[in-house]
Design a protein around this motif. Structure first.
Motif, PDB file in Angstrom:
ATOM      1  N   ASN A   1       0.809  -1.231   0.000  1.00  0.00           N
ATOM      2  CA  ASN A   1       0.000   0.000   0.000  1.00  0.00           C
ATOM      3  C   ASN A   1       0.839   1.275   0.000  1.00  0.00           C
ATOM      4  O   ASN A   1       0.324   2.369  -0.098  1.00  0.00           O
ATOM      5  CB  ASN A   1      -1.033  -0.005   1.131  1.00  0.00           C
ATOM      6  N   ASN A   2       2.144   1.101   0.066  1.00  0.00           N
ATOM      7  CA  ASN A   2       3.031   2.245  -0.051  1.00  0.00           C
ATOM      8  C   ASN A   2       3.683   2.309  -1.438  1.00  0.00           C
ATOM      9  O   ASN A   2       4.674   2.985  -1.652  1.00  0.00           O
ATOM     10  CB  ASN A   2       4.098   2.134   1.045  1.00  0.00           C
ATOM     11  N   ALA A   3       3.119   1.527  -2.364  1.00  0.00           N
ATOM     12  CA  ALA A   3       3.587   1.452  -3.753  1.00  0.00           C
ATOM     13  C   ALA A   3       5.008   0.903  -3.862  1.00  0.00           C
ATOM     14  O   ALA A   3       5.730   1.221  -4.808  1.00  0.00           O
ATOM     15  CB  ALA A   3       3.476   2.802  -4.461  1.00  0.00           C
ATOM     16  N   GLN A   4       5.394   0.062  -2.904  1.00  0.00           N
ATOM     17  CA  GLN A   4       6.698  -0.606  -3.010  1.00  0.00           C
ATOM     18  C   GLN A   4       6.484  -2.070  -3.376  1.00  0.00           C
ATOM     19  O   GLN A   4       5.488  -2.679  -2.968  1.00  0.00           O
ATOM     20  CB  GLN A   4       7.464  -0.516  -1.674  1.00  0.00           C
ATOM     21  N   ILE A   5       7.425  -2.630  -4.139  1.00  0.00           N
ATOM     22  CA  ILE A   5       7.315  -4.030  -4.533  1.00  0.00           C
ATOM     23  C   ILE A   5       7.420  -4.891  -3.279  1.00  0.00           C
ATOM     24  O   ILE A   5       8.373  -4.778  -2.516  1.00  0.00           O
ATOM     25  CB  ILE A   5       8.395  -4.375  -5.577  1.00  0.00           C
ATOM     26  N   ARG A   6       6.389  -5.676  -3.053  1.00  0.00           N
ATOM     27  CA  ARG A   6       6.286  -6.395  -1.789  1.00  0.00           C
ATOM     28  C   ARG A   6       7.167  -7.654  -1.773  1.00  0.00           C
ATOM     29  O   ARG A   6       7.544  -8.180  -2.804  1.00  0.00           O
ATOM     30  CB  ARG A   6       4.832  -6.787  -1.521  1.00  0.00           C
ATOM     31  N   ALA A   7       7.447  -8.098  -0.559  1.00  0.00           N
ATOM     32  CA  ALA A   7       8.231  -9.325  -0.394  1.00  0.00           C
ATOM     33  C   ALA A   7       7.359 -10.542  -0.669  1.00  0.00           C
ATOM     34  O   ALA A   7       6.140 -10.444  -0.706  1.00  0.00           O
ATOM     35  CB  ALA A   7       8.776  -9.388   1.028  1.00  0.00           C
ATOM     36  N   ASN A   8       7.984 -11.690  -0.860  1.00  0.00           N
ATOM     37  CA  ASN A   8       7.240 -12.932  -1.063  1.00  0.00           C
ATOM     38  C   ASN A   8       6.724 -13.481   0.257  1.00  0.00           C
ATOM     39  O   ASN A   8       7.427 -13.437   1.260  1.00  0.00           O
ATOM     40  CB  ASN A   8       8.155 -13.997  -1.677  1.00  0.00           C
ATOM     41  N   THR A   9       5.544 -14.035   0.215  1.00  0.00           N
ATOM     42  CA  THR A   9       5.010 -14.735   1.383  1.00  0.00           C
ATOM     43  C   THR A   9       5.362 -16.213   1.257  1.00  0.00           C
ATOM     44  O   THR A   9       5.832 -16.669   0.213  1.00  0.00           O
ATOM     45  CB  THR A   9       3.483 -14.607   1.429  1.00  0.00           C
ATOM     46  N   LEU A  10       5.070 -16.957   2.291  1.00  0.00           N
ATOM     47  CA  LEU A  10       5.297 -18.394   2.225  1.00  0.00           C
ATOM     48  C   LEU A  10       4.440 -19.015   1.119  1.00  0.00           C
ATOM     49  O   LEU A  10       4.896 -19.887   0.382  1.00  0.00           O
ATOM     50  CB  LEU A  10       4.987 -19.027   3.582  1.00  0.00           C
ATOM     51  N   GLY A  11       3.213 -18.523   0.980  1.00  0.00           N
ATOM     52  CA  GLY A  11       2.343 -19.000  -0.099  1.00  0.00           C
ATOM     53  C   GLY A  11       2.981 -18.758  -1.463  1.00  0.00           C
ATOM     54  O   GLY A  11       2.868 -19.578  -2.366  1.00  0.00           O
ATOM     55  N   ASP A  12       3.669 -17.629  -1.606  1.00  0.00           N
ATOM     56  CA  ASP A  12       4.366 -17.334  -2.865  1.00  0.00           C
ATOM     57  C   ASP A  12       5.480 -18.342  -3.118  1.00  0.00           C
ATOM     58  O   ASP A  12       5.703 -18.772  -4.247  1.00  0.00           O
ATOM     59  CB  ASP A  12       4.988 -15.937  -2.836  1.00  0.00           C
ATOM     60  N   TRP A  13       6.206 -18.684  -2.042  1.00  0.00           N
ATOM     61  CA  TRP A  13       7.288 -19.661  -2.234  1.00  0.00           C
ATOM     62  C   TRP A  13       6.743 -21.025  -2.609  1.00  0.00           C
ATOM     63  O   TRP A  13       7.328 -21.750  -3.399  1.00  0.00           O
ATOM     64  CB  TRP A  13       8.163 -19.763  -0.982  1.00  0.00           C
ATOM     65  N   LEU A  14       5.575 -21.362  -2.078  1.00  0.00           N
ATOM     66  CA  LEU A  14       5.018 -22.681  -2.369  1.00  0.00           C
ATOM     67  C   LEU A  14       4.361 -22.740  -3.750  1.00  0.00           C
ATOM     68  O   LEU A  14       4.495 -23.727  -4.457  1.00  0.00           O
ATOM     69  CB  LEU A  14       3.996 -23.073  -1.300  1.00  0.00           C
ATOM     70  N   ASN A  15       3.666 -21.681  -4.135  1.00  0.00           N
ATOM     71  CA  ASN A  15       2.868 -21.715  -5.371  1.00  0.00           C
ATOM     72  C   ASN A  15       3.425 -20.860  -6.487  1.00  0.00           C
ATOM     73  O   ASN A  15       2.920 -20.887  -7.596  1.00  0.00           O
ATOM     74  CB  ASN A  15       1.456 -21.211  -5.074  1.00  0.00           C
ATOM     75  N   GLY A  16       4.414 -20.072  -6.187  1.00  0.00           N
ATOM     76  CA  GLY A  16       4.887 -19.096  -7.143  1.00  0.00           C
ATOM     77  C   GLY A  16       4.197 -17.776  -6.858  1.00  0.00           C
ATOM     78  O   GLY A  16       3.023 -17.734  -6.477  1.00  0.00           O
ATOM     79  N   ARG A  17       4.927 -16.689  -7.051  1.00  0.00           N
ATOM     80  CA  ARG A  17       4.430 -15.370  -6.707  1.00  0.00           C
ATOM     81  C   ARG A  17       3.537 -14.800  -7.809  1.00  0.00           C
ATOM     82  O   ARG A  17       3.897 -14.803  -8.978  1.00  0.00           O
ATOM     83  CB  ARG A  17       5.645 -14.455  -6.538  1.00  0.00           C
ATOM     84  N   GLU A  18       2.377 -14.308  -7.425  1.00  0.00           N
ATOM     85  CA  GLU A  18       1.519 -13.613  -8.375  1.00  0.00           C
ATOM     86  C   GLU A  18       1.321 -12.177  -7.905  1.00  0.00           C
ATOM     87  O   GLU A  18       0.812 -11.950  -6.817  1.00  0.00           O
ATOM     88  CB  GLU A  18       0.155 -14.322  -8.483  1.00  0.00           C
ATOM     89  N   GLY A  19       1.748 -11.227  -8.709  1.00  0.00           N
ATOM     90  CA  GLY A  19       1.483  -9.825  -8.388  1.00  0.00           C
ATOM     91  C   GLY A  19       0.024  -9.537  -8.677  1.00  0.00           C
ATOM     92  O   GLY A  19      -0.547 -10.091  -9.613  1.00  0.00           O
ATOM     93  N   HIS A  20      -0.601  -8.670  -7.880  1.00  0.00           N
ATOM     94  CA  HIS A  20      -2.048  -8.462  -8.075  1.00  0.00           C
ATOM     95  C   HIS A  20      -2.346  -7.454  -9.189  1.00  0.00           C
ATOM     96  O   HIS A  20      -3.480  -7.329  -9.618  1.00  0.00           O
ATOM     97  CB  HIS A  20      -2.729  -8.050  -6.765  1.00  0.00           C
TER      98      HIS A  20
END
Ligand code: C2O
Ligand code: CU
Ligand code: CU
Length: 515
Positions: free
Chosen positions: A227-246
Motif C-alpha cells: 500500500n506504499n507502492a513498493q514491490i512487496r516481499a514474497n510470502t510463504l504461499g508465494d514460495w510454495l505456489n509461485g508469486r503472483e502480483g495483483h
C-alpha cells in the motif's frame, strides 16, 4: 501435507526466511566453466521474504489505468554495420514513478520496466554489452533463443555487481519467433523478475509469409505492490505456489485501451513469475499463427488462449464486435497449496477492433519429422513430508524444508551435478511426467521442441497442430512427450518456470556433448 496446520502456523505472524543452500565446492565442472571461480553462493535475499500473509496491497484503482496502450520501447542498435545488432544494457536499481507522486524502487534494464524490446533478424550477429550496476549478481538469459550455452546467461556465469560482460551470438536461420529475456542467477531469479527485470526479444525472418501484417506486442507481467507502492516481499504461499502480483499489466500498463486498426499480428507474452493466463474476449476468435518458437503449421482458430508462465503465442483476431470488448483472463485452477483463490476473472484490457480479418496463407510453415535416437524421462514431484510438523519447526528447519520440496527426478538442483547428457544434433524424445498435485510449466534451454503426445488419466491425445515450444504446462498426473535436438555443445538447464520453484531447486543440468 497438513494445510490447516500450516495456516495456523502462518497466522503466528512474521518470520524471515532464507533458503539455506551452502554451495558445495566441487571441481568437476572446472573445465567446462571458465567462470567457475565466480560460482559462489548468492542466496535468496532474506529482505525479500516475509511470512506475513496479510500484506496490505496497493489499491488497483489508484494505479493509472484505461490509457491507450503504448508500444514497447525498442533497444536501438548502435552500429550501422549490416547484419549486426550492437547495444548496451545497464541493469540498475531505480525509483520509478509508476503511480503519480510515489517512488517505487525497481530493478530496471536501461531505466525501463518492462525492459526495452530487442528486435533482430535471422542471421544477425548480436553483441550486447551488459553493465551490472546492481548490488547483487545477475545474468541475462535469452529465453528460448538458440544461443551457445556460454552466451545464455546460465546461473554458472554470473555478472558480479559493478562488472560488465558482453553477450555475443549469431541468430540461426529458421529461429524467427517470439522470445524474452530475464535474469537467471541461482536463488534470485524470482526476486529480480519481480523487481522489474524482463523484456521482449523478437526474431524476424527476412522472407516472412506474414510480412504484410503490422505487429503489436502484448507483454504481460504482474506487479505486486504494497500500500506504499513498493514491490512487496514474497510470502510463504508465494514460495510454495509461485508469486503472483495483483496488478496484471500489458506493456507495463494496467487495463489499457488497445486499438487494433490495421491488419495486425499480435505477439502475446506471459512473463509473469507464476501467473497462468486464460485469455478470452467476448465476440472475439483468436486465430493462432505462432507459438514460442515461431510460426505453427497452419492457422488454428480458438475461443480461448491458455498461456502458462513464460509461454508466448502469436495471433490475429476475428471479431463480431467492434468496440468496448473486454479482454479477460479467466480463472484457472492450478491446485495451489495452502491458498484459497478468489476464482475471479480478471479484466486485462479493453479492445477496439477496426480491422477486417487479414487473409492468411493456409500453410505457415512445414515441419519435418525425424525419429528419436535417445529417450529421457523427467519426473516432477513435491516432497510433502517436508510440510509435516511444520508448526514445531525452527526457522532453520523451515528453510531446509522449502529447499527440499520441489524435485526433478527426485532431486533438488545442484549446480555442480550433471543430471542428463545429450549429443549435439541428436533427436531425442523426452517424457515429462508431473507426479505432484499442482501444475508445473516445464522449460528447457537452448532449443525448441515439438509436443508429440499428452496423456492424462490413461487417455492419450495428439496435438491439434504442429508447433515449436520451449515451455509446456503439465497438470497433475499428466505426461507429455516431446521431441527435441540440441545444436550446441555445453551446459543447459531444464526447470519448472514458476520462478520460485526454479529458485528452490526444481531444476536440472543437461550436458550436451559432441557426437
Ligand atoms: Cu526463462 Cu531457465 O528460463
Ligand atoms: Cu530459458
Ligand atoms: Cu513448479
Amino acid at each position: 501435507m497438513d494445510r490447516r496446520e500450516f495456516l495456523r502456523y502462518n497466522a503466528l505472524g512474521f518470520l524471515s526466511i532464507s533458503v539455506a543452500c551452502a554451495m558445495p565446492h566441487s571441481h568437476d565442472m572446472h573445465d567446462m566453466h571458465e567462470h567457475h571461480a565466480m560460482m559462489q553462493d548468492s542466496k535468496i535475499d532474506t529482505s525479500f521474504i516475509t511470512l506475513q500473509e496479510n500484506i496490505a496491497l496497493f489499491d488497483p484503482k489508484k494505479f493509472p489505468n484505461n490509457e491507450n496502450l503504448k508500444p514497447l520501447s525498442l533497444l536501438h542498435s548502435q552500429t550501422n554495420k549490416t547484419k549486426t545488432f550492437s547495444a548496451t544494457i545497464e541493469i540498475k536499481e531505480q525509483e520509478l514513478e509508476l503511480v503519480k507522486g510515489k517512488k517505487t524502487k525497481c530493478y530496471t534494464y536501461n531505466g525501463l520496466v518492462p525492459g526495452p524490446k530487442i528486435e533482430v533478424y535471422e542471421g544477425d550477429e548480436v553483441i550486447i554489452n551488459v553493465k551490472n550496476s546492481l548490488n547483487e549478481a545477475t545474468t541475462i538469459h535469452w529465453h528460448g533463443v538458440p544461443v551457445p550455452p556460454s552466451q545464455d546467461g546460465n546461473p554458472h556465469d554470473p555478472i558480479l555487481p559493478n562488472t560488465q560482460r558482453t553477450y555475443h551470438f549469431t541468430i540461426p536461420q529458421g529461429s524467427a519467433g517470439t522470445y524474452w529475456y530475464h535474469p537467471h542467477p541461482h536463488y534470485t531469479t524470482g526476486k529480480q523478475v519481480a523487481m522489474g527485470l524482463a523484456g521482449a526479444f523478437v526474431i524476424k525472418a527476412k522472407n516472412d509469409v506474414l510480412s504484410h501484417l503490422k505487429e503489436q506486442d502484448w507483454f504481460i507481467s504482474d506487479l505486486g505492490l504494497d500500500n506504499n507502492a513498493q514491490i512487496r516481499a514474497n510470502t510463504l504461499g508465494d514460495w510454495l505456489n509461485g508469486r503472483e502480483g495483483h496488478l496484471v499489466l500489458i506493456n507495463g500498463q494496467l487495463q489499457p485501451k488497445i486499438s487494433i486498426d490495421e491488419r495486425q499480428r499480435i505477439r502475446i507474452y506471459n512473463c509473469c513469475s507464476a501467473r497462468y493466463l486464460k485469455l478470452r474476449a467476448q465476440g472475439v476468435k483468436f486465430v493462432i499463427i505462432g507459438t514460442d518458437g515461431g510460426l505453427i503449421e497452419k492457422p488454428i482458430t480458438q475461443q480461448e488462449i491458455f498461456l502458462a508462465p513464460s509461454s508466448r503465442i502469436e495471433v490475429v483476431l476475428q471479431s463480431s464486435k467492434l468496440s468496448d470488448i473486454k479482454l479477460e483472463s479467466i480463472y484457472y485452477d492450478r491446485d495451489k497449496m495452502m491458498i484459497q483463490d478468489s476464482k475471479e476473472n480478471l479484466l486485462l484490457a479493453t479492445l477496439q477492433i477496426k480491422q477486417r480479418p487479414p487473409t492468411l496463407p493456409s500453410v505457415l510453415r512445414t515441419f519435418d519429422t525425424k525419429k528419436p535416437k535417445a529417450f529421457k524421462q523427467v519426473v516432477m514431484s513435491e516432497d510433502h513430508m517436508q510440510m509435516h510438523g511444520m508448526s514445531k519447526k525452527t526457522q532453520e528447519e523451515i528453510k531446509q524444508s522449502l529447499a527440499n520440496m520441489f524435485l526433478l527426478n527426485g532431486k533438488v538442483y545442484d549446480m555442480n551435478r550433471i543430471d542428463l547428457t545429450s549429443r549435439v544434433g541428436e533427436v531425442e524424445e523426452w517424457s515429462i511426467v508431473n507426479k505432484s498435485h499442482m501444475d508445473h510449466p516445464f522449460h528447457i534451454h537452448g532449443a525448441q521442441f515439438e509436443v508429440i503426445s499428452t496423456t492424462l488419466k490413461g487417455k492419450t491425445t495428439l496435438p491439434q497442430f504442429r508447433a515449436f515450444y520451449d515451455t509446456i504446462n503439465l497438470k497433475p498426473n499428466q505426461e507429455i512427450k516431446i521431441r527435441i535436438a540440441q545444436n550446441f555443445e555445453g551446459l543447459r538447464m531444464f526447470h519448472c518456470h514458476i520462478l520460485e520453484h526454479e529458485d528452490l531447486g526444481m531444476m536440472g543440468n543437461l550436458m550436451v556433448t559432441k557426437t
